[in-house]
Design a protein around this motif. Structure first.
Motif, PDB file in Angstrom:
ATOM      1  N   ASP A   1       0.790  -1.232   0.000  1.00 56.20           N
ATOM      2  CA  ASP A   1       0.000   0.000   0.000  1.00 56.20           C
ATOM      3  C   ASP A   1       0.822   1.282   0.000  1.00 56.20           C
ATOM      4  O   ASP A   1       0.350   2.323  -0.462  1.00 56.20           O
ATOM      5  N   TYR A   2       2.041   1.239   0.529  1.00 57.99           N
ATOM      6  CA  TYR A   2       2.782   2.476   0.723  1.00 57.99           C
ATOM      7  C   TYR A   2       4.251   2.320   0.325  1.00 57.99           C
ATOM      8  O   TYR A   2       4.811   1.205   0.343  1.00 57.99           O
ATOM      9  N   TYR A   3       4.867   3.463   0.018  1.00 54.72           N
ATOM     10  CA  TYR A   3       6.320   3.592  -0.012  1.00 54.72           C
ATOM     11  C   TYR A   3       6.733   4.294   1.287  1.00 54.72           C
ATOM     12  O   TYR A   3       6.079   5.241   1.722  1.00 54.72           O
ATOM     13  N   TYR A   4       7.829   3.842   1.866  1.00 46.88           N
ATOM     14  CA  TYR A   4       8.307   4.419   3.118  1.00 46.88           C
ATOM     15  C   TYR A   4       9.694   5.018   2.910  1.00 46.88           C
ATOM     16  O   TYR A   4      10.590   4.372   2.363  1.00 46.88           O
ATOM     17  N   TYR A   5       9.861   6.274   3.369  1.00 43.55           N
ATOM     18  CA  TYR A   5      11.152   6.948   3.325  1.00 43.55           C
ATOM     19  C   TYR A   5      11.523   7.309   4.765  1.00 43.55           C
ATOM     20  O   TYR A   5      10.831   8.101   5.415  1.00 43.55           O
ATOM     21  N   VAL A   6      12.608   6.739   5.258  1.00 42.94           N
ATOM     22  CA  VAL A   6      12.973   6.868   6.671  1.00 42.94           C
ATOM     23  C   VAL A   6      14.341   7.528   6.791  1.00 42.94           C
ATOM     24  O   VAL A   6      15.285   7.175   6.082  1.00 42.94           O
ATOM     25  N   LYS A   7      14.422   8.497   7.695  1.00 38.66           N
ATOM     26  CA  LYS A   7      15.713   9.090   8.035  1.00 38.66           C
ATOM     27  C   LYS A   7      16.029   8.755   9.485  1.00 38.66           C
ATOM     28  O   LYS A   7      15.238   9.051  10.385  1.00 38.66           O
ATOM     29  N   ALA A   8      17.173   8.135   9.726  1.00 37.34           N
ATOM     30  CA  ALA A   8      17.580   7.730  11.068  1.00 37.34           C
ATOM     31  C   ALA A   8      18.799   8.541  11.490  1.00 37.34           C
ATOM     32  O   ALA A   8      19.823   8.551  10.795  1.00 37.34           O
ATOM     33  N   VAL A   9      18.667   9.235  12.635  1.00 36.56           N
ATOM     34  CA  VAL A   9      19.764  10.035  13.179  1.00 36.56           C
ATOM     35  C   VAL A   9      20.201   9.383  14.488  1.00 36.56           C
ATOM     36  O   VAL A   9      19.414   9.341  15.441  1.00 36.56           O
ATOM     37  N   PRO A  10      21.445   8.891  14.583  1.00 40.23           N
ATOM     38  CA  PRO A  10      21.870   8.183  15.800  1.00 40.23           C
ATOM     39  C   PRO A  10      22.127   9.127  16.962  1.00 40.23           C
ATOM     40  O   PRO A  10      22.535  10.278  16.779  1.00 40.23           O
ATOM     41  N   LYS A  11      21.877   8.624  18.169  1.00 38.03           N
ATOM     42  CA  LYS A  11      22.222   9.359  19.385  1.00 38.03           C
ATOM     43  C   LYS A  11      23.681   9.102  19.734  1.00 38.03           C
ATOM     44  O   LYS A  11      24.248   8.063  19.378  1.00 38.03           O
ATOM     45  N   LEU A  12      24.271  10.032  20.440  1.00 33.16           N
ATOM     46  CA  LEU A  12      25.650   9.878  20.899  1.00 33.16           C
ATOM     47  C   LEU A  12      25.671   9.232  22.271  1.00 33.16           C
ATOM     48  O   LEU A  12      24.943   9.635  23.174  1.00 33.16           O
TER      49      LEU A  12
END
Length: 306
Positions: free
Chosen positions: A283-294
């Motif tokens: 049903d969908y396209y997914y665009y994910v941005k992941a920013v890591p914690k320090l």
């Protein structure tokens, strides 16, 4: 940077172990500072200025929920004003009750703002409050900031005019009328409330963006907006009875540093290691941005958690 990360990790560990005790200590300190400020500004009832009473009330505030803590400190204010004039005490009580009804409706989670903001006004650094609320709360928190500002102006008016208010022959209704007119026609108060409301909203909107360093940008933008509004207001309307131009600039610089520190403690991420992912289902396209914690490993090396 490693030293700051060490301090942050130490604080997180200590709070996870002793969170209840730390919260109680913060409430005790906040109540103690508020009571000292109230007594030094409008202290007219001698029994409430007794050190034993101050300590007992502060301990009681540490054990109470923050909402009840605010109510207890409000009683403290009204009791001091009662020693000046019954009518004025009744007027302030009505104003506080109206504020509390609206406060509990819109921003009941910001109890500490009502306690801390008047103290920070005396220290000339209240500008950190709208920055912190924009980062950690929602635009509804402008209600708490506005009410904290009104409480400060009530205390400041009584502190400045206490001798005249207690002068023999001064009628209670006259005292109440003069106080209401002075406070609720104050251009300075409305200018500060407007500035704080705009800053809270702007900081909230900017920090919700997915752009890199949005929190830091939000802090900088909030400081600039606050500075511009207050300076223009001071120049155009001459409202410098609360802050001088130098106090506004110095207060904003201190608030900027505190805001950056708050970002580091609450939203400490490494944008240089940002990753993007893309996937889909039926049903969908997914665009994910992941920013890591320090984080820090045991040996002190930076570890990026993905």
């Amino acid at each position: 940077m490693n030293s700051l990360l060490n301090i942050r990790e130490w604080y997180v560990q200590m709070y996870s172990r002793y969170g209840v005790a730390i919260d109680a200590a913060v409430k005790f300190l906040g109540a103690l500072l508020s009571i000292i400020m109230i007594n030094s500004s409008i202290g007219t009832m001698s029994i409430l200025k007794n050190p034993a009473v101050i300590v007992v009330v502060s301990v009681l505030c540490a054990a109470l929920p923050k909402s009840l803590m605010v109510l207890l400190l409000a009683v403290f204010i009204v009791a001091h004003i009662y020693a000046i004039s019954l009518e004025t005490a009744a007027f302030v009580l009505v104003v506080l009750l109206i504020m509390f009804i609206l406060y509990f409706r819109f921003s009941a989670g910001d109890s500490f703002v009502l306690i801390l903001l008047p103290v920070l006004f005396l220290l000339k650094i209240p500008f950190i409050i709208p920055i912190a609320l924009g980062l950690l709360a929602t635009p509804f928190s402008m209600v708490s900031a506005a009410f904290g500002t009104i409480v400060y102006f009530i205390i400041d008016y009584i502190s400045t005019n206490k001798a005249d208010m207690m002068a023999a022959g001064t009628e209670g209704l006259t005292i109440m009328s003069n106080m209401a007119k002075k406070i609720f026609t104050s251009q300075s108060m409305y200018l500060i409330i407007i500035a704080f409301s705009v800053v809270i909203t702007a900081v909230y909107v900017i920090r919700k963006l997915s752009a890199p360093y949005s929190w830091q940008i939000a802090v900088g933008a909030g400081i600039v907006i606050n500075l511009v509004i207050l300076i223009i207001g001071t120049i155009k309307f001459g409202v410098n009875d609360v802050f001088s131009m130098a106090a506004i600039i110095v207060g904003d610089i201190v608030s900027l540093l505190l805001g950056v520190l708050l970002c580091f403690m609450v939203h400490n991420v490494d944008y240089t290691q940002t990753e993007h992912a893309q996937f889909e289902d039926d049903d969908y396209y997914y665009y994910v941005k992941a920013v890591p914690k320090l984080k820090l490993e045991a040996k002190g090396r930076k570890k990026r958690r993905r």
